[in-house]
Structures are given as C-alpha cells and as structure tokens.
Design an enzyme around this catalytic site. Structure first.
Site, PDB file in Angstrom:
ATOM      1  N   MET A  95       0.813  -1.222   0.000  1.00  0.00           N
ATOM      2  CA  MET A  95       0.000   0.000   0.000  1.00  0.00           C
ATOM      3  C   MET A  95       0.850   1.278   0.000  1.00  0.00           C
ATOM      4  O   MET A  95       2.042   1.231   0.283  1.00  0.00           O
ATOM      5  CB  MET A  95      -0.908   0.001   1.244  1.00  0.00           C
ATOM      6  CG  MET A  95      -1.901  -1.126   1.255  1.00  0.00           C
ATOM      7  SD  MET A  95      -2.917  -1.159   2.746  1.00  0.00           S
ATOM      8  CE  MET A  95      -3.969   0.261   2.547  1.00  0.00           C
ATOM      9  N   HIS A  96       0.194   2.381  -0.251  1.00  0.00           N
ATOM     10  CA  HIS A  96       0.658   3.760   0.024  1.00  0.00           C
ATOM     11  C   HIS A  96       1.801   4.312  -0.843  1.00  0.00           C
ATOM     12  O   HIS A  96       2.053   5.511  -0.815  1.00  0.00           O
ATOM     13  CB  HIS A  96       1.097   3.931   1.486  1.00  0.00           C
ATOM     14  CG  HIS A  96       0.198   3.318   2.507  1.00  0.00           C
ATOM     15  ND1 HIS A  96      -1.117   3.666   2.648  1.00  0.00           N
ATOM     16  CD2 HIS A  96       0.438   2.353   3.451  1.00  0.00           C
ATOM     17  CE1 HIS A  96      -1.649   2.960   3.649  1.00  0.00           C
ATOM     18  NE2 HIS A  96      -0.741   2.153   4.144  1.00  0.00           N
ATOM     19  N   ASP A 253      -2.982  -4.757  -0.227  1.00  0.00           N
ATOM     20  CA  ASP A 253      -2.606  -6.110   0.229  1.00  0.00           C
ATOM     21  C   ASP A 253      -3.385  -6.567   1.460  1.00  0.00           C
ATOM     22  O   ASP A 253      -3.727  -7.751   1.577  1.00  0.00           O
ATOM     23  CB  ASP A 253      -1.089  -6.235   0.450  1.00  0.00           C
ATOM     24  CG  ASP A 253      -0.495  -5.218   1.402  1.00  0.00           C
ATOM     25  OD1 ASP A 253      -1.251  -4.409   1.986  1.00  0.00           O
ATOM     26  OD2 ASP A 253       0.728  -5.217   1.565  1.00  0.00           O
TER      27      ASP A 253
HETATM   28  O1  LIG Z   1       1.708  -0.039   5.215  1.00  0.00           O
HETATM   29  C1  LIG Z   1       1.043  -1.056   5.252  1.00  0.00           C
HETATM   30  C2  LIG Z   1      -0.402  -1.025   5.585  1.00  0.00           C
HETATM   31  O2  LIG Z   1      -0.854   0.223   6.031  1.00  0.00           O
HETATM   32  C3  LIG Z   1       1.672  -2.357   4.993  1.00  0.00           C
HETATM   33  O3  LIG Z   1       0.828  -3.437   5.348  1.00  0.00           O
HETATM   34  C4  LIG Z   1       2.121  -2.544   3.563  1.00  0.00           C
HETATM   35  O4  LIG Z   1       0.992  -2.547   2.705  1.00  0.00           O
HETATM   36  C5  LIG Z   1       2.916  -3.857   3.609  1.00  0.00           C
HETATM   37  O5  LIG Z   1       3.359  -4.400   2.469  1.00  0.00           O
HETATM   38  P1  LIG Z   1       4.091  -5.864   2.533  1.00  0.00           P
HETATM   39  O6  LIG Z   1       4.915  -5.971   3.789  1.00  0.00           O
HETATM   40  O7  LIG Z   1       2.981  -6.891   2.531  1.00  0.00           O
HETATM   41  O8  LIG Z   1       4.897  -5.860   1.311  1.00  0.00           O
END
Ligand SMILES: O=C(CO)[C@@H](O)[C@H](O)COP(=O)(O)O
Ligand SMILES: Nc1ncnc2c1ncn2[C@@H]1O[C@H](COP(=O)(O)OP(=O)(O)O)[C@@H](O)[C@H]1O
Length: 515
Positions: A95-96, A253
């Site tokens: 995300m983000h 995700d």
């Molecule tokens: O920042 C967040 C949710 O807010 C994380 O959950 C990322 O989305 C993680 O990504 P991965 O570790 O699954 O690659």
C-alpha cells in the site's frame, strides 16, 4: 466439495485459470488458480529496495513491471499454462507507495514506499492545516507511511518534479496501467492515500484545496472487481499473454489478505504476522468511528470497510532476534525451543518496537525493550518473550476494538504466526479468543485471484467465491489458566511504552548525533 470431487462432478473447468499478482515489498508472487480454488502453479521474482538515506525507502517501478513479467513468462514457459486459458488477472499491492507520472505517463522519480519515514514534518503540517476535519474526511490520522505526506514532501523538496507531475498511482495500479495502458486507481488502495473522502467514495476537494493540489492529478477510481481493460497489444507481445485476458482492479494487500482469509463478516478478525503485523476487522458500514486510533479503509467489497492496526515489526522482531542470536538453528527448532520456557517467559517481557511503532503508538522514534532480565534467564526465555511481546502488541490493537464495543469470536491467523502451533496457542491465550488457521494459506495472492475469479464471472460475489476457495484447518482454544496469567502480564506490558518512551527518544537523538 473437495478438489477431486469437484472435477468429477464436471462443475469446474480445470483448464481455465485466473492469475493473482501479489506485489509485495521484497518480491512479486503470481499464482495461477483454477475454478476449484486450487493453486496450480506459482512463480515469484524478487526486486531490490533502496535506502539512500536513514528513514528513506524507495523502489524503481520498472522493477515491479519486470518482476511481474518474468513471473508470468515462467508460468507460461515453465509451468505450461496456456495464455488462452488465463481468463482474468487481478492484483494485491503493497500500500501507500507514491508513483509520480508526467503527462506522457513516464515515471518521474523512484517510488516512495509505505515504510519510508521521511515525512514526519508533513504529517504535522497536515494536522496543523486541517485539524480534526482531516480525520473526519479520511477517517485516519496522517502517518509517515501514507501517500499524501509523501506528495507534500516532493512538492516541498523537489518542486521541479512536482511541477512536471500529471498524475500519481500506487504500486499495483502502476503495474496494471503497464499491462492495460489504462490509468486508474482502485478504491481500497486509494483510501490509503488519505486523500479520499472514504464515506462518499470520491477524492476530497477540501484536501486538494487545503494543500494546493490540482484536481487533475487525481486518477479515475475503479472498484476492486471492476473491469480495468484487457491486456494491451504491447504488453501481450512483451509477456506472452493473450489480448483476450481481462484485467480487474485488485486491492490493497491487507484487503486482499482479508478476502483470501475469508474475513467477510463482522464476527471474524484477521491476525497476520508477516514482516509487519496486522490485526484487521471487517466493517459493514462507515458508521463505526475509531477517531483515527486505528486505520479505517474501504474494503475490496463495494461499500464495505475494514479497520486495522499495524505493528511495524512483528515477524521482523522474531527474525531479527534469530539472526542475531540463533542464526545456526532452523526457524522451527528455534521457535520450538521456546516451549522449554514458561507462560510469561519466566518473568521476561519484550516490546517489539525495534523499527518504531504505528498502533497504538504512532511513534517513529520508540524502540524495543526486554524488561526484567534476570541472571537465570536462558535464550529460550528471550525467544518466548519475543513471541509473546508480538502478540501483546496485537492485544493492544484488540483493546481498541474492545473499547469501541466491537465484538468478534474468531481470530483467523495467517503469515509466519500461523506456522507454529506454539505461537498459535499463545495467540489464543493472550487474545482469549478461538484462533483458527487456513487450509490453503496463500495470503493476499489468493485474495487477488478471487477478485479475478469474480470479475470473469465464475462466481456472483466474493462471498460466493470464498465458500469454494477458503477452508479452515486447525482450531486453538484458549486455556483458562494461561489466559489468567497473560491478563496479569498484559497489565505490566501496557506500562512499558509510557515508561520507556522518553529514554528511547533520547537514545534515538544520541544515534542521530553520532551520524
Ligand atoms: O503499510 C502497510 C499497511 O498500512 C503495509 O501493510 C504494507 O501494505 C505492507 O506491504 P508488505 O509488507 O505486505 O509488502
Ligand atoms: N517456522 C516458523 N515458525 C514461526 N514463525 C516463522 C517461521 N518461519 C518464519 N516465521 C516468521 O514469519 C515471518 C514471515 O512471514 P511471511 O508471512 O512470510 O511475511 P512476509 O510476506 O511479510 O515476508 C518471519 O519474519 C518470521 O518471523
């Protein structure tokens, strides 16, 4: 119905597959899933992460496209999946991350990722400018990981690049653009930009105005199961895919992970111990209000939501401890050795703040502690304290749910935390809830494939698809004696943050002065 029985019944066509593209931070994993929910083949490709300065975390979007293409090519060439049998593709994305594009849709700078913490100042500015209105619109407090502070950082520090920006995308939306040629951002991910008016499901003009962001840079929004286009001619010749394959929006995700774990009603909560850790609850509507104490995002199901808290270093705390102090053991032996310790690790507590924390303490400068170290403690006590400390940090998140009167009876455990029976029992005892595991635990990748399976029309809804694709395996029931002991220990654990924050901050300043 079991897979073999489904085949015999003739209800499913085993030749047809959908692809779930799980675009993670360390690698992309592409799974080919048939109509029975069976993963028939899987390929992955790692890519690098760059940390050019302390707190920075960036990736080259081209690496995501290349990684995804290599994985798809291997599915076709090595696993012999026929391109014409690939009916649909969808995505789960880290995300983000901010991907800035110019008016020719060329990437303007490396993507700034979710775990990049350079934007503390911008988060402060956002609150100074908008105060509580910001939380009311986005349903979140601004945190370093989210996209808006990253956009403001570029505006302030790289004004020429900002001037050239025609639009922005998130990681999996960029990969989808490269595969279809169509620019769009999907809702569950758009929520994590904290520029979306979550309840009304539109970009917030109030936020755009407050930070002088032209409305034209906001990309069109699509649903997770929404049709995003077909594979473009260019990408078909590059990847070997067919131009008949349909592509669907996908999901953030955590939303995709929740779908893959069957979290589709309010009585269940997801406990995901990966590198980071997430406790996530499905929400039926936008009426629940955690006032920013937890993240609140649009789900992959239209007009549904989820609430979640994040422990930044969950599995990472355990991996860190193993790497530093037990590198010669296998992971399983290392974790199992903690059985030689006791509930409460013979009186040793660990707080997993080794890269800072998000929930319930949004504090990038807090660091972890072992409290109560005694001359009699052995390595297995430390390992057990780490396992327990991670779960106590999840209980901190569950406490916020409880304070808001949220009830649930089942915790579905996924990720590394679901690999060890000991860790699963610790979860049941510390949460005082039934904990279950999944038969086909594939995390967000399965959720992505489920989105495609619904998109192509194999199922009428994600719930219907979950009935066939998701099945529970083991159940762990809380042990009443352990629950009592952990309640007592949790009351001590809760005090550690407040009593160590000042010391931790001082030590962080000391480290910075040493640079
Ligand atoms: O920042 C967040 C949710 O807010 C994380 O959950 C990322 O989305 C993680 O990504 P991965 O570790 O699954 O690659
Ligand atoms: N055998 C095991 N038993 C318990 N935990 C494990 C085991 N193997 C790995 N882990 C934990 O799982 C974490 C990785 O989980 P995973 O879901 O694969 O994360 P990610 O997708 O974020 O890389 C590791 O950080 C580690 O702490």
């Amino acid at each position: 119905m079991a897979w073999a029985a489904l085949l015999l019944s003739g209800e499913v066509d085993i030749m047809q597959v959908v692809l779930g593209v799980d675009l993670g931070t360390s690698a992309v994993k592409v799974s080919a899933v048939d109509q029975a929910g069976k993963i028939v083949a899987q390929q992955s490709k790692e890519y690098p992460l760059s940390q050019p300065e302390p707190g920075y975390s960036e990736q080259n979007p081209e690496d995501w496209v290349m990684g995804t293409t290599v994985a798809i090519k291997r599915l076709i060439e090595v696993d012999k999946i026929k391109p014409t049998d690939i009916k649909g593709i969808s995505y789960s994305g880290q995300m983000h991350g901010l991907v800035l594009l110019d008016d020719h849709h060329q990437v303007l700078r490396p993507a700034i990722l979710w775990n990049d913490t350079r934007t503390t100042q911008q988060c402060k500015e956002i609150l100074d400018v908008m105060g509580k209105d910001f939380i009311k619109i986005t349903r979140n407090v601004p945190l370093e990981g989210f996209t808006l502070p990253k956009l403001l950082w570029v505006k302030e520090h790289e004004p020429q690049i900002f001037e050239e920006a025609a639009t922005f995308l998130l990681p999996k939306d960029y990969v989808r653009y490269r595969m279809t040629g169509k620019i769009a951002m999907e809702y569950s991910d758009a929520a994590g930009t904290v520029m979306l008016d979550e309840e009304n499901r539109k970009w917030s003009s109030q936020i755009a105005e407050a930070f002088q962001l032209p409305m034209e840079i906001f990309p069109p929004l699509i649903e997770s199961i929404g049709f995003a286009g077909k594979i473009s001619e260019t990408y078909a010749s590059f990847s070997g895919l067919s131009t008949d394959t349909q592509v669907f929006g996908g999901a953030a995700d955590n939303a995709a992970g929740a779908i893959g774990a069957g979290i589709l009603n309010t009585s269940q909560v997801l406990s995901s111990i990966g590198t980071s850790g997430v406790v996530l609850k499905y929400e039926d509507n936008a009426k629940v209000d955690y006032q920013g104490a937890l993240h609140f995002f649009n789900h992959a199901i239209p007009n549904k939501y989820y609430t979640m808290g994040v422990t930044l270093a969950a599995g990472y705390s355990l991996s860190w401890f193993k790497k530093r102090f037990s590198n010669d053991n296998s992971f399983t032996d290392f974790v199992n050795a903690a059985k030689k310790s006791t509930v409460g690790a013979n009186g040793l507590l660990f707080t997993p703040y080794i890269v800072g924390e998000r929930t319930p303490y949004p504090d990038g400068d807090i660091r972890g502690s072992f409290i109560g170290i005694d001359g009699t403690h052995r390595k297995e006590d430390f390992t057990r304290a780490v396992l327990e400390g991670i779960v106590f940090s999840f209980r901190d998140i569950m406490r916020i749910f409880a304070e808001k009167g949220s009830n649930f009876d089942t915790v579905v455990s996924i990720g590394g935390g679901a690999k060890s029976a000991l860790w699963l029992q610790i979860q049941a005892d510390i949460f005082n809830k039934k904990v279950v595991t999944l038969k086909n635990e594939q995390g967000p990748g399965l959720g992505a494939a489920m989105i495609a399976a619904v998109g192509v029309g194999w199922f009428g809804s994600l719930n219907e698809c979950a009935e066939r694709f998701v099945a529970y395996d083991q159940t762990y029931i809380p042990n009443a004696q352990n629950v009592k002991k952990y309640d007592e220990l949790y009351n001590l654990y809760k005090k550690v943050y407040g009593q160590t924050a000042e010391i931790s901050h001082g030590l962080m300043n000391y480290r910075r002065e040493m640079l």
